[in-house]
Design an enzyme around this catalytic site. Structure first.
Site, PDB file in Angstrom:
ATOM      1  CB  SER A   1      23.884 -16.950 -25.824  1.00 34.27           C
ATOM      2  OG  SER A   1      23.856 -18.067 -26.690  1.00 34.27           O
TER       3      SER A   1
ATOM      4  CG  HIS B   1      21.487 -14.190 -28.493  1.00 38.41           C
ATOM      5  ND1 HIS B   1      21.242 -13.167 -29.390  1.00 38.41           N
ATOM      6  CD2 HIS B   1      22.445 -14.965 -29.059  1.00 38.41           C
ATOM      7  CE1 HIS B   1      22.030 -13.313 -30.448  1.00 38.41           C
ATOM      8  NE2 HIS B   1      22.766 -14.405 -30.274  1.00 38.41           N
TER       9      HIS B   1
ATOM     10  CG  ASP C   1      23.870 -18.038 -30.487  1.00 41.80           C
ATOM     11  OD1 ASP C   1      23.995 -17.062 -31.243  1.00 41.80           O
ATOM     12  OD2 ASP C   1      24.209 -18.015 -29.290  1.00 41.80           O
TER      13      ASP C   1
ATOM     14  CG  MET D   1      25.124 -22.211 -34.790  1.00 45.78           C
ATOM     15  SD  MET D   1      26.607 -22.687 -33.877  1.00 45.78           S
ATOM     16  CE  MET D   1      26.597 -21.471 -32.556  1.00 45.78           C
TER      17      MET D   1
ATOM     18  CG  HIS E   1      23.008 -14.861 -34.344  1.00 42.43           C
ATOM     19  ND1 HIS E   1      24.241 -14.980 -33.716  1.00 42.43           N
ATOM     20  CD2 HIS E   1      23.288 -14.619 -35.651  1.00 42.43           C
ATOM     21  CE1 HIS E   1      25.202 -14.824 -34.603  1.00 42.43           C
ATOM     22  NE2 HIS E   1      24.656 -14.609 -35.792  1.00 42.43           N
TER      23      HIS E   1
ATOM     24  CG  MET F   1      25.339 -17.711 -36.643  1.00 41.62           C
ATOM     25  SD  MET F   1      26.395 -18.202 -35.256  1.00 41.62           S
ATOM     26  CE  MET F   1      25.150 -18.421 -33.978  1.00 41.62           C
TER      27      MET F   1
ATOM     28  CG  MET G   1      29.120 -12.429 -35.452  1.00 44.81           C
ATOM     29  SD  MET G   1      28.186 -13.086 -34.041  1.00 44.81           S
ATOM     30  CE  MET G   1      29.296 -14.367 -33.431  1.00 44.81           C
TER      31      MET G   1
ATOM     32  CG  ASP H   1      27.002 -13.476 -29.908  1.00 41.43           C
ATOM     33  OD1 ASP H   1      27.647 -13.986 -28.979  1.00 41.43           O
ATOM     34  OD2 ASP H   1      26.149 -14.089 -30.582  1.00 41.43           O
TER      35      ASP H   1
END
Length: 217
Positions: A7, A32, A34, A36, A65, A67, A136, A174
């Site tokens: 990540s 990966h 992330d 957010m 991913h 979020m 998660m 993760d």
């Protein structure tokens, strides 16, 4: 064969290109990313521009991913930026099946994500179309958290459902992944392992990738 997906949440973003090249040359299977939004989770991180920048330095799959609240509003921009897979939280949208179909219609891998407090049964209606389920193993929003051991049972349930229904979705984990927890997740049935601080905090991130790979292959 287990896959290691470092990540870049833990990377030095001021030298993103170098960090991505290091992961690529060090044997990572995926990158990966992330994302957010400061609403679904309290932190705020990357946008499509980071995916676009990373793509210039690697041919590895870019595993995004989301979020975020209302992920359907962001799908197109991340796919255009170069995402090869998009995972969305079952808790973040009113119609997870429709969102996953929107992703798959653009020939991108569609994943569904489960927070620690969401049971595996919640996503059973979409498992037939899922390319991946992300479990998660910490509460989302921050790196460096401690692995929640109770999530191993959720991984086992998903692996059993996959086997019993002759499905082929991947199971990704993760959060809090290290030498101990990666083995436990692998034994429970997980296939793809996201690690951030464990890799980037190592003296040699490339060597750490290889060390983790030996534990799941």
């Amino acid at each position: 064969m287990g896959k290691i997906a470092p990540s870049i949440l833990s990377a030095d973003i001021s030298k993103l290109g170098e960090e991505v090249q290091m992961l690529d040359q060090g044997g990572a299977d995926w990158i990966h990313v992330d994302v957010m939004d400061g609403h679904f989770v309290p932190n705020l991180t990357f946008g499509p521009n980071v995916v676009e920048a990373a793509k210039k330095y690697t041919d590895l799959p870019l595993d995004v991913h989301l979020m975020v609240e209302e992920p359907e509003t962001m799908i197109d921009s991340f796919i255009e930026a170069g995402a090869t897979g998009l995972s969305v939280h079952a808790e973040a949208t009113k119609n997870i099946h429709q969102v996953m179909q929107l992703i798959k219609n653009q020939k991108v891998a569609a994943g569904v994500v489960l927070n620690p407090g969401t049971p595996a049964s919640f996503v059973e209606p979409v498992l037939a179309i899922a390319d991946m389920v992300l479990v998660m193993t910490v509460n989302p929003g921050f790196g460096g958290q401690v692995f929640i051991a109770e999530m191993l049972e959720k991984i086992e349930k998903l692996a059993a459902y996959r086997r019993e229904n002759n499905l082929d979705f991947l199971i990704q984990v993760d959060g809090g992944i290290n030498e101990e927890t990666i083995e436990r997740c692998h034994e429970a049935g997980a296939d793809v392992f996201v690690a951030g601080s464990n890799i980037f905090g190592a003296a040699s991130p490339a060597d750490q990738i290889q060390k983790l790979k030996t534990l799941v292959n």
